[in-house]
Design a protein around this motif. Structure first.
Motif, mmCIF file in Angstrom:
data_model
loop_
_atom_site.group_PDB
_atom_site.id
_atom_site.type_symbol
_atom_site.label_atom_id
_atom_site.label_comp_id
_atom_site.label_asym_id
_atom_site.label_seq_id
_atom_site.Cartn_x
_atom_site.Cartn_y
_atom_site.Cartn_z
ATOM 1 N N ALA A 50 -11.892 -1.069 -11.890
ATOM 2 C CA ALA A 50 -11.768 -2.289 -11.077
ATOM 3 C C ALA A 50 -11.289 -1.954 -9.672
ATOM 4 C CB ALA A 50 -10.794 -3.253 -11.750
ATOM 5 N N VAL A 51 -11.353 -2.954 -8.796
ATOM 6 C CA VAL A 51 -10.840 -2.825 -7.428
ATOM 7 C C VAL A 51 -9.626 -3.729 -7.301
ATOM 8 C CG1 VAL A 51 -11.337 -3.220 -4.985
ATOM 9 C CG2 VAL A 51 -13.083 -2.205 -6.483
ATOM 10 N N VAL A 52 -8.551 -3.171 -6.758
ATOM 11 C CA VAL A 52 -7.266 -3.861 -6.695
ATOM 12 C C VAL A 52 -6.698 -3.761 -5.282
ATOM 13 C CG1 VAL A 52 -4.841 -3.685 -7.452
ATOM 14 C CG2 VAL A 52 -6.690 -3.470 -9.129
ATOM 15 N N LEU A 53 -6.075 -4.833 -4.820
ATOM 16 C CA LEU A 53 -5.236 -4.780 -3.615
ATOM 17 C C LEU A 53 -3.800 -5.011 -4.053
ATOM 18 C CD1 LEU A 53 -7.199 -6.935 -1.000
ATOM 19 C CD2 LEU A 53 -7.200 -4.463 -1.255
ATOM 20 N N ASN A 54 -2.949 -4.024 -3.817
ATOM 21 C CA ASN A 54 -1.542 -4.210 -4.128
ATOM 22 C C ASN A 54 -0.749 -3.131 -3.392
ATOM 23 O OD1 ASN A 54 0.927 -5.114 -5.560
ATOM 24 N ND2 ASN A 54 -0.521 -6.131 -6.934
ATOM 25 N N GLU A 55 0.515 -3.012 -3.733
ATOM 26 C CA GLU A 55 1.383 -2.065 -3.028
ATOM 27 C C GLU A 55 1.339 -0.702 -3.706
ATOM 28 O OE1 GLU A 55 5.410 -3.491 -2.662
ATOM 29 O OE2 GLU A 55 6.177 -1.548 -1.999
ATOM 30 N N ASN A 56 1.324 0.353 -2.908
ATOM 31 C CA ASN A 56 1.323 1.701 -3.472
ATOM 32 C C ASN A 56 2.748 2.206 -3.612
ATOM 33 O OD1 ASN A 56 0.878 4.249 -4.343
ATOM 34 N ND2 ASN A 56 -0.636 4.778 -2.790
ATOM 35 N N GLU A 57 3.392 1.721 -4.649
ATOM 36 C CA GLU A 57 4.754 2.155 -4.968
ATOM 37 C C GLU A 57 4.655 2.708 -6.377
ATOM 38 O OE1 GLU A 57 7.995 2.733 -6.605
ATOM 39 O OE2 GLU A 57 7.745 0.588 -7.034
ATOM 40 N N PRO A 58 4.937 4.000 -6.560
ATOM 41 C CA PRO A 58 4.618 4.649 -7.842
ATOM 42 C C PRO A 58 5.206 3.957 -9.072
ATOM 43 C CG PRO A 58 5.197 6.287 -6.188
ATOM 44 C CD PRO A 58 5.444 4.948 -5.551
ATOM 45 N N LEU A 59 6.428 3.465 -8.985
ATOM 46 C CA LEU A 59 7.014 2.804 -10.154
ATOM 47 C C LEU A 59 6.295 1.488 -10.439
ATOM 48 C CD1 LEU A 59 10.813 3.390 -9.398
ATOM 49 C CD2 LEU A 59 9.335 4.688 -10.958
ATOM 50 N N CYS B 122 -17.190 5.658 -26.174
ATOM 51 C CA CYS B 122 -15.944 5.805 -26.925
ATOM 52 C C CYS B 122 -15.241 4.458 -27.013
ATOM 53 C CB CYS B 122 -15.049 6.857 -26.295
ATOM 54 S SG CYS B 122 -14.527 6.391 -24.661
ATOM 55 N N ALA B 123 -14.138 4.414 -27.699
ATOM 56 C CA ALA B 123 -13.441 3.147 -27.974
ATOM 57 C C ALA B 123 -12.766 2.636 -26.709
ATOM 58 C CB ALA B 123 -12.417 3.385 -29.083
ATOM 59 N N ASN B 124 -13.438 1.728 -26.016
ATOM 60 C CA ASN B 124 -12.882 1.254 -24.745
ATOM 61 C C ASN B 124 -12.910 -0.272 -24.618
ATOM 62 O OD1 ASN B 124 -15.547 0.725 -24.318
ATOM 63 N ND2 ASN B 124 -15.753 1.986 -22.473
ATOM 64 N N GLY B 125 -12.856 -0.960 -25.758
ATOM 65 C CA GLY B 125 -12.840 -2.423 -25.702
ATOM 66 C C GLY B 125 -11.700 -2.956 -24.847
ATOM 67 N N HIS B 126 -10.548 -2.316 -24.946
ATOM 68 C CA HIS B 126 -9.393 -2.760 -24.154
ATOM 69 C C HIS B 126 -9.667 -2.654 -22.655
ATOM 70 C CE1 HIS B 126 -9.089 1.582 -24.143
ATOM 71 N NE2 HIS B 126 -8.237 1.499 -23.151
ATOM 72 N N ALA B 127 -10.400 -1.608 -22.256
ATOM 73 C CA ALA B 127 -10.673 -1.399 -20.819
ATOM 74 C C ALA B 127 -11.569 -2.506 -20.276
ATOM 75 C CB ALA B 127 -11.313 -0.031 -20.610
ATOM 76 N N GLU C 283 -8.766 2.912 -12.608
ATOM 77 C CA GLU C 283 -9.445 3.437 -13.796
ATOM 78 C C GLU C 283 -8.840 2.799 -15.041
ATOM 79 O OE1 GLU C 283 -11.772 4.545 -16.040
ATOM 80 O OE2 GLU C 283 -12.134 5.979 -14.405
ATOM 81 N N LEU C 284 -9.666 2.127 -15.831
ATOM 82 C CA LEU C 284 -9.151 1.496 -17.050
ATOM 83 C C LEU C 284 -9.562 2.258 -18.306
ATOM 84 C CD1 LEU C 284 -9.890 -2.152 -15.916
ATOM 85 C CD2 LEU C 284 -7.630 -1.105 -16.150
ATOM 86 N N ASP C 285 -10.544 3.134 -18.155
ATOM 87 C CA ASP C 285 -11.051 3.909 -19.283
ATOM 88 C C ASP C 285 -10.565 5.359 -19.112
ATOM 89 O OD1 ASP C 285 -12.497 4.590 -21.536
ATOM 90 O OD2 ASP C 285 -14.423 3.920 -20.761
ATOM 91 N N ARG C 286 -11.286 6.287 -19.639
ATOM 92 C CA ARG C 286 -10.921 7.697 -19.527
ATOM 93 C C ARG C 286 -11.350 8.259 -18.160
ATOM 94 N NH1 ARG C 286 -15.855 7.174 -21.861
ATOM 95 N NH2 ARG C 286 -17.400 8.772 -21.381
ATOM 96 N N PRO C 287 -10.870 9.456 -17.810
ATOM 97 C CA PRO C 287 -11.264 10.064 -16.527
ATOM 98 C C PRO C 287 -12.780 10.243 -16.449
ATOM 99 C CG PRO C 287 -9.478 11.314 -17.538
ATOM 100 C CD PRO C 287 -9.930 10.318 -18.561
ATOM 101 N N ARG C 288 -13.339 9.923 -15.304
ATOM 102 C CA ARG C 288 -14.777 10.093 -15.113
ATOM 103 C C ARG C 288 -15.138 9.878 -13.642
ATOM 104 N NH1 ARG C 288 -17.468 5.050 -18.184
ATOM 105 N NH2 ARG C 288 -16.606 6.025 -20.053
#
Lengths: 175, 175, 175
Positions: free
Chosen positions: B77-86, B122-127, B159-164
């Motif tokens: 997905a595409v997100v706009l938010n703050e880049n604060e690691p925590l 692979c099992a990515n219904g949650h993503a 990224e909501l699924d695995r690395p790719r």
């Protein structure tokens, strides 16, 4: 208009020459808008409108630009996701879990409501809440005269309330 | 293209003159599109692509208008938010809570699936479900040749699924 | 600028001739941008900005096209939904349930934070998480010189954090 692909679809201004489109052509750029009407069949139906949107892009003859798909409703949303029937059930189940129709919504207490109400008003607080999480529109790039979707992406009108007529404004801009 | 800022980034059509851009210039208006590819490293990675998007805007020479950032994926997905690691961890944790990877998704039962499937499925219904809550794109104003972001706003590929490998279509329009 | 409809509203560059607008007119097409400032009153306030957005469209004299409403904030969002007071409470309650202010957010642990911080920084991890579920902008069609909204659709600036000044970039494009 008969539509073999999607019986829920008809052009709002049904005419052989698509006179329902609002068209501006300015110096090589085209701004093209059509309002499409769909009839939904059930709550949490994901109605695949990809082919109808692609047809608007083709009619506009825009090769590169954008197509915007906008729902004129507060309980029907626009979604880009995969058209896999089991997944569509999973996504509907998640929405029902996050804001269940069985929950308590002040909006559903018509005795306390002020302001204008539809004579057909029914208990749909959950549908508004689910809509808040999804949104009313998507803007999709157009390349080579087609929506530039990824391999698994399809465009859906998502019904969150009961079956009814729904309108999408599909607007294409580009060259 | 080497990119000191973001090693996960490369232009899809890598060329010194950016010949990968699809460009239309019409009477003072520019329509400029690039498809960028990024390689993600992990599930729920928020990959900051602000500088890459700003670079597309600079290359387009558009001073005022829009830049649209569109994910061609149903599990990124595409997100706009703050880049604060925590905070990025907090947001990932919320998504995992709202639609956990450990949950039961019919989409993950490959034995029941119909239709086309990726050999790497692979099992990515949650993503997919998490993607439904976020969306595929953001449209950002351009002013004075830059994305007109607020002080804390950064643009992320999530990224909501695995690395790719993931593709973003970045399209700029304006004067 | 006095505004009878909405006392929380003022133009950022307040001038009788709206010199605050950034305007490009090219061959019959208009690109018009204004940055509006609103002062919010409370957390989870849905501030109805429909009339202010419609006024920008009128000033632009665009008859057909788009209007984009963009929040420059990571804890204030743009929403299209119905302006029914009980429903607005329901939607706020859902957001509070999905990511409660009383929850544990690493972002709120200022002792562990790295990077730039606002001197007024306060515990707002929940507001960022809620923003992730809603998004920063909406693109609305313009027809006949007005936002082409459905009967029940209104445009809101949604405050997710504490009361403060908020900026929306409202950009109109079309003919």
């Amino acid at each position: 208009m008969a539509n073999a692909m999607n019986p829920a679809f008809r052009l709002l201004d049904d005419a052989a020459d698509h006179s329902g489109a609002r068209i501006r052509r300015i110096g090589g750029l085209t701004l093209w808008a059509e309002t499409l009407t769909f009839t939904t069949a059930s709550a949490r139906q994901f109605l695949d409108v990809t082919e109808e949107v692609a047809a608007v892009v083709r009619r506009s003859k825009v090769s590169q630009g954008w197509v915007s798909v906008f729902s004129k409703h507060t309980t029907a949303a626009v979604v880009l996701n995969e058209n896999e029937p089991l997944l569509l059930e999973d996504m509907g189940a998640m929405l029902e879990r996050l804001s269940t129709a069985a929950g308590v919504y002040q909006h559903n207490d018509l005795s306390r409501r002020t302001g204008e109400m539809d004579p057909e008003e029914c208990a749909n607080g959950h549908a508004h809440c689910q809509h808040l999480l999804i949104g009313a529109s998507e803007n999709i790039p157009v390349a080579e005269g087609r929506p530039d979707l990824g391999r698994w992406q399809r465009i859906f009108l998502l019904e969150l309330d009961r079956p009814r007529d729904r309108q999408l404004v599909v607007q294409v801009f580009g060259a």
